[in-house]
Scaffold this active site. Structure first.
Site, PDB file in Angstrom:
ATOM      1  N   GLU A   1       2.751  12.722  -5.104  1.00  0.00           N
ATOM      2  CA  GLU A   1       4.076  13.221  -4.270  1.00  0.00           C
ATOM      3  C   GLU A   1       5.051  12.494  -5.825  1.00  0.00           C
ATOM      4  OE1 GLU A   1       1.135  14.143  -1.099  1.00  0.00           O
ATOM      5  OE2 GLU A   1       1.064  12.009  -3.146  1.00  0.00           O
TER       6      GLU A   1
ATOM      7  N   HIS B   1      -0.991   0.195 -10.229  1.00  0.00           N
ATOM      8  CA  HIS B   1      -1.670  -0.649  -9.546  1.00  0.00           C
ATOM      9  C   HIS B   1      -1.830  -1.965 -10.139  1.00  0.00           C
ATOM     10  CE1 HIS B   1      -4.898  -1.406  -5.862  1.00  0.00           C
ATOM     11  NE2 HIS B   1      -3.576  -3.182  -6.175  1.00  0.00           N
TER      12      HIS B   1
ATOM     13  N   ARG C   1       0.839  -0.988   0.174  1.00  0.00           N
ATOM     14  CA  ARG C   1       0.092   0.099  -0.344  1.00  0.00           C
ATOM     15  C   ARG C   1       0.941   1.043  -0.207  1.00  0.00           C
ATOM     16  NH1 ARG C   1      -3.600  -2.496  -1.912  1.00  0.00           N
ATOM     17  NH2 ARG C   1      -5.118  -2.665  -1.304  1.00  0.00           N
TER      18      ARG C   1
END
Length: 387
Positions: A259, A271, A230
């Site tokens: 970021e 992902h 995560r």
């Protein structure tokens, strides 16, 4: 007939485990008995009054309001291990991406388009900018040795790496199955001498931002970090500083953020960890089977908020009780049935942290006891299942 709400597209091979004689499956029902989903974020969703369970076709459940579900006696399932191979394979790809500057080199090669016969010479001249170390003989630290972390450890060993691990919850048997993996009892000790670090921890209050200033300070300079768990495990500001200071040579993450997309030496993968047809099928099948066993028989397997508890039905009726953990709950339930003049043929009760679950099988109609049970302090939801 049970109504099941799908909040994401679920593989047909999974939904095929839910008989159309028993289940009506739709993506529109407003007050479902059950929900099955993948990554849909439920936190802003009003939980339906009739909802009994949520089945997540995947391992992570941070997209589900676990505490709200527990308050209402809603059982939340996940599918640990079903996508482990897919994520482990991509993690190994991440090892190579982190070492060899493959992504940067491919992007640079694209700029040579139009150079004609000079391409070959330009390649030979420019390739030295993209050199990187082999992984053979290097040390990998695996933080989290569940289904995915254990597979990563074994694959890395097969590639000739030395593997050390950290997992405060690992059992002795699981540790033995890892072969020559040295288990360290502190995450700072894990990262101190590792060339590569692979994160496989769940996201919770204890792990959020664990890749932060203190842990970076304990790392061997030039470490390469893989995060296929995560994104929130990393403190973005501390990560940026660690990269600038040379502590982190490369960070590979499967969860891009605003970021990380702007950082040097970061490889952002969109992902893809569980994005294989095999993984999606495995997760869908497991989630549907867990949902089916719970809805038909009240059995719980792989719940993240309630204890695993299963039993063959021993009576004409089964009463299930989701409740707050309490030392005297079993006695209170037994008394409720006794006061109603009903004899229990089988009774089982287990707890998991703050929550408990009970199964009571009886031959007599339990209607007289249900009102008494519902009035017991700490009871969240009561169900009656007829054999």
């Amino acid at each position: 007939m049970f109504e099941v709400l799908t909040l994401n597209k679920i593989a047909k091979c999974g939904l095929d485990n839910l008989s159309t004689d028993i289940y009506a499956i739709t993506d529109e029902v407003k007050n479902p008995d059950a929900i099955i989903l993948r990554s849909f974020k439920m936190h802003d969703m009003e939980l339906p009054e009739n909802l009994k369970c949520v089945a997540r076709a995947g391992a992570g459940t941070n997209n589900i309001p676990i505490d709200k579900c527990s308050e209402k006696g809603i059982v939340v399932f996940n599918t640990p291990g079903a996508n482990a191979n897919a994520v482990a394979e991509l993690t190994i790809a991440g090892l190579l991406l982190a070492s060899r500057k493959i992504v940067d080199s491919i992007e640079w090669a694209k700029t040579l388009k139009g150079e004609g016969d000079n391409v070959g010479a330009l390649v030979e001249k420019g390739k030295s900018a993209f050199g990187g170390p082999e992984i053979l003989g290097k040390k990998l630290g695996v933080a989290g040795l569940g289904a995915i972390g254990a597979k990563v450890a074994k694959l890395a060993q097969a590639l000739g790496m030395t593997v050390v691990g950290y997992d405060p919850f690992i059992t002795e048997e699981a540790a033995k199955n890892l072969g020559n993996v040295e288990i360290r009892n502190d995450i700072k000790a894990l990262v101190a001498d590792c060339d590569y670090i692979s994160m496989h921890m769940p996201l919770n209050d204890a792990t959020r931002g664990i890749l932060g200033k203190d842990l970076f300070a304990a790392m061997k300079p030039g470490a390469r970090i893989l995060n296929f768990s995560r994104g929130e495990l990393a403190d973005a500001a501390a990560l940026k500083d660690a990269i600038a200071d040379g502590i982190v040579a490369c960070y590979v993450v499967d969860f891009p953020s605003e970021e990380t997309l702007g950082m040097e030496n970061v490889i952002n993968i969109p992902h893809l960890g569980a994005s294989t047809p095999e993984s999606e099928d495995n997760c869908a099948v497991m989630a549907a089977k867990e949902l089916d066993d719970f809805m038909k028989f009240g059995n719980i397997t792989n719940s993240v908020n309630y204890p695993n508890l299963s039993a063959d039905m021993a009576g004409k009726f089964r009463v299930t009780v989701a409740h707050k953990a309490s030392g005297d709950m079993l006695a209170a339930l037994t008394k409720a049935f006794a006061d109603a003049g009903i004899s229990a043929k089988n009774i089982a009760c287990k707890t998991k942290k703050d929550n408990g679950y009970a199964i009571i099988d009886v031959d007599a109609d339990p209607k007289a006891a249900i009102e008494k049970i519902s009035a017991i302090d700490g009871v969240c939801k009561v169900r009656v299942i007829e054999a």
